[in-house]
Design a protein around this motif. Sequence first.
Motif, PDB file in Angstrom:
ATOM      1  N   UNK A 414      35.984  44.730  29.370  1.00 27.24           N
ATOM      2  CA  UNK A 414      34.652  45.327  29.275  1.00 27.24           C
ATOM      3  C   UNK A 414      34.736  46.720  28.661  1.00 27.24           C
ATOM      4  N   UNK A 415      35.746  47.471  29.085  1.00 20.73           N
ATOM      5  CA  UNK A 415      35.896  48.820  28.559  1.00 20.73           C
ATOM      6  C   UNK A 415      36.164  48.841  27.069  1.00 20.73           C
ATOM      7  N   UNK A 445      25.175  54.194  28.529  1.00 18.76           N
ATOM      8  CA  UNK A 445      26.152  53.105  28.472  1.00 18.76           C
ATOM      9  C   UNK A 445      26.974  53.082  29.756  1.00 18.76           C
ATOM     10  N   UNK A 446      27.410  54.252  30.189  1.00 19.28           N
ATOM     11  CA  UNK A 446      28.186  54.353  31.421  1.00 19.28           C
ATOM     12  C   UNK A 446      27.348  53.918  32.624  1.00 19.28           C
ATOM     13  N   UNK A 447      26.084  54.277  32.619  1.00 19.03           N
ATOM     14  CA  UNK A 447      25.186  53.910  33.716  1.00 19.03           C
ATOM     15  C   UNK A 447      24.980  52.389  33.763  1.00 19.03           C
ATOM     16  N   UNK A 448      24.805  51.760  32.597  1.00 20.76           N
ATOM     17  CA  UNK A 448      24.662  50.309  32.563  1.00 20.76           C
ATOM     18  C   UNK A 448      25.922  49.623  33.067  1.00 20.76           C
ATOM     19  N   UNK A 449      27.070  50.161  32.682  1.00 22.32           N
ATOM     20  CA  UNK A 449      28.342  49.574  33.115  1.00 22.32           C
ATOM     21  C   UNK A 449      28.482  49.662  34.637  1.00 22.32           C
ATOM     22  N   UNK A 466      34.111  57.364  40.967  1.00 24.73           N
ATOM     23  CA  UNK A 466      35.033  56.300  40.595  1.00 24.73           C
ATOM     24  C   UNK A 466      34.831  55.898  39.130  1.00 24.73           C
ATOM     25  N   UNK A 467      33.593  55.944  38.664  1.00 27.17           N
ATOM     26  CA  UNK A 467      33.331  55.613  37.267  1.00 27.17           C
ATOM     27  C   UNK A 467      34.016  56.604  36.332  1.00 27.17           C
ATOM     28  N   UNK A 471      36.512  56.636  32.267  1.00 23.84           N
ATOM     29  CA  UNK A 471      36.113  57.378  31.072  1.00 23.84           C
ATOM     30  C   UNK A 471      37.081  57.176  29.908  1.00 23.84           C
ATOM     31  N   UNK A 472      38.300  56.762  30.242  1.00 25.20           N
ATOM     32  CA  UNK A 472      39.267  56.580  29.154  1.00 25.20           C
ATOM     33  C   UNK A 472      38.839  55.457  28.204  1.00 25.20           C
TER      34      UNK A 472
END
Length: 492
Positions: A414-415, A445-449, A466-467, A471-472
């Motif tokens: 996913x990342x 995008x990060x929020x949707x993930x 934890x999210x 970030x990498x």
Amino acid sequence: MMNDRGKSDRSVVPRKSPNNVDAAASVAEAMEGRDLAKGNPRESNAFRLTLSRGDAHNVLQRVRRAARKDRKQRFTALLHHVYNVERLRDAYLAIKRDASEGVDGETWQHYGEDLDANIEDLSQRLKRGAYRAKPVKRAYIPKPDGRQRPIGVPTLEDKIVQRSVVEVLSAIYEEDFVGFSYGFRPGRSQHQALDALATGIKRSQLNWVLDADIRGFFDTVDHGWLVKFIEHRIGDQRVVRLIQKWLNAGVLENGIRTVNEVGTVQGGSISPLLANIYLHYVFDLWIRQWRTTQTNGDVIVVRYADDIIVGFQHRAAAERFLTDLRDRFATFGLALHPDKTRIVPFGPRAWRQWRVGRGKPGTFDFLGFTHISGTTRAGWYGLQRKTIRARWHSKLREVKTELQRRGHEPIPEQGRYLGSVLIGHYRYYGVPTNSDRLSAFRYHIKRLWMRVLKRRSQRSKITWSRMDRYDRWLPRARICHPWPEERFDVTT
């Protein structure tokens, strides 16, 4: 700005463009009179080009030189360039392997199993006139506003022949097309058009912008006028008949074939070139003459396919041009969209009036960016370009749907997907003054993930802290493009 000869001019035209005003005027006169499009070609005005079976790419240099030398010349022997086996094979290899198949169901992989025989057979059919164009298959792709855009999917052989014709005709028309035309041309891109527009805004006395929207352009191109325009340069009737075959092939949808006398189906390789040819005669040559005879103020022009932006120094000139443009388009079967075509105050003067409370400057959209008369950090006027909100939200909806489909994939997979989305977004929208929209896009995008990961388990303990560990996978927002005038000066 610089004109095609490198002298001072009022439009955004690259200095390296081979076009010149005299040549454009002569072509315009021929177009208005339309004498060259009727009857047999004049011997004194026809050019026959024969060649040995040499390098199919290098030989087109002779065509380019002939087109550049005489801009009234008509080419009467071009078909043998089209059915050249090497060129047809290159056209096949340039087609995407996973492209949708047409009405005959032929795929790239199956056709390539016996490629040499298939290409030779196609070449012979073109040579003896036995090639037949097939209807295009109707398909739909989503638009940023949520609507569906109809496109046509040609058969594989139609794609091959169209690519070959485009390569041959581009050798001629690239010597004719004007500098402010950027859409679907070799060596030109959307960002070059954006650079030209931004540079023109900065370096001219611009106070008003006409954002012109042609209503259903690809659905309203008149076949009769298009063929006449082509015949100004192309005297080989076999090539003209090839183009007419594609125009008259029709569209197949739900088992029903429809044929129209107007319009070119989007999706084929030939459609962008035909659109450029049509607007070259209807708009480009006309506005070059108009701006030199109808106004004494600055005028800048940038056209990308059917997206047109014209800037003016004086409002009266903008209004007069809009009236003349409507009449001009009506002559050739085109019309401006009444709601989307507008004249807006724009530029330093509009910004200064807004600063003293006399009205807010307008904005306009072009090639994915909203252009704004903004303020720099030093408090001066500065052009700002921001991602169009509709495009921004449309992409987020697309990512949301894909993430839901990938909901149970491993986090690294996913990342990697989200990382590729962000990199692609940055590469196009990463222009100066747009960093806030880029950062906001990454945040969402990060929020949707995070929402998708939470739904993987009813006892999920996914938190923002934890999210941050993930970030990498999400590259930081970055500006990928230089300031427009810097790149424009280098490329032109």
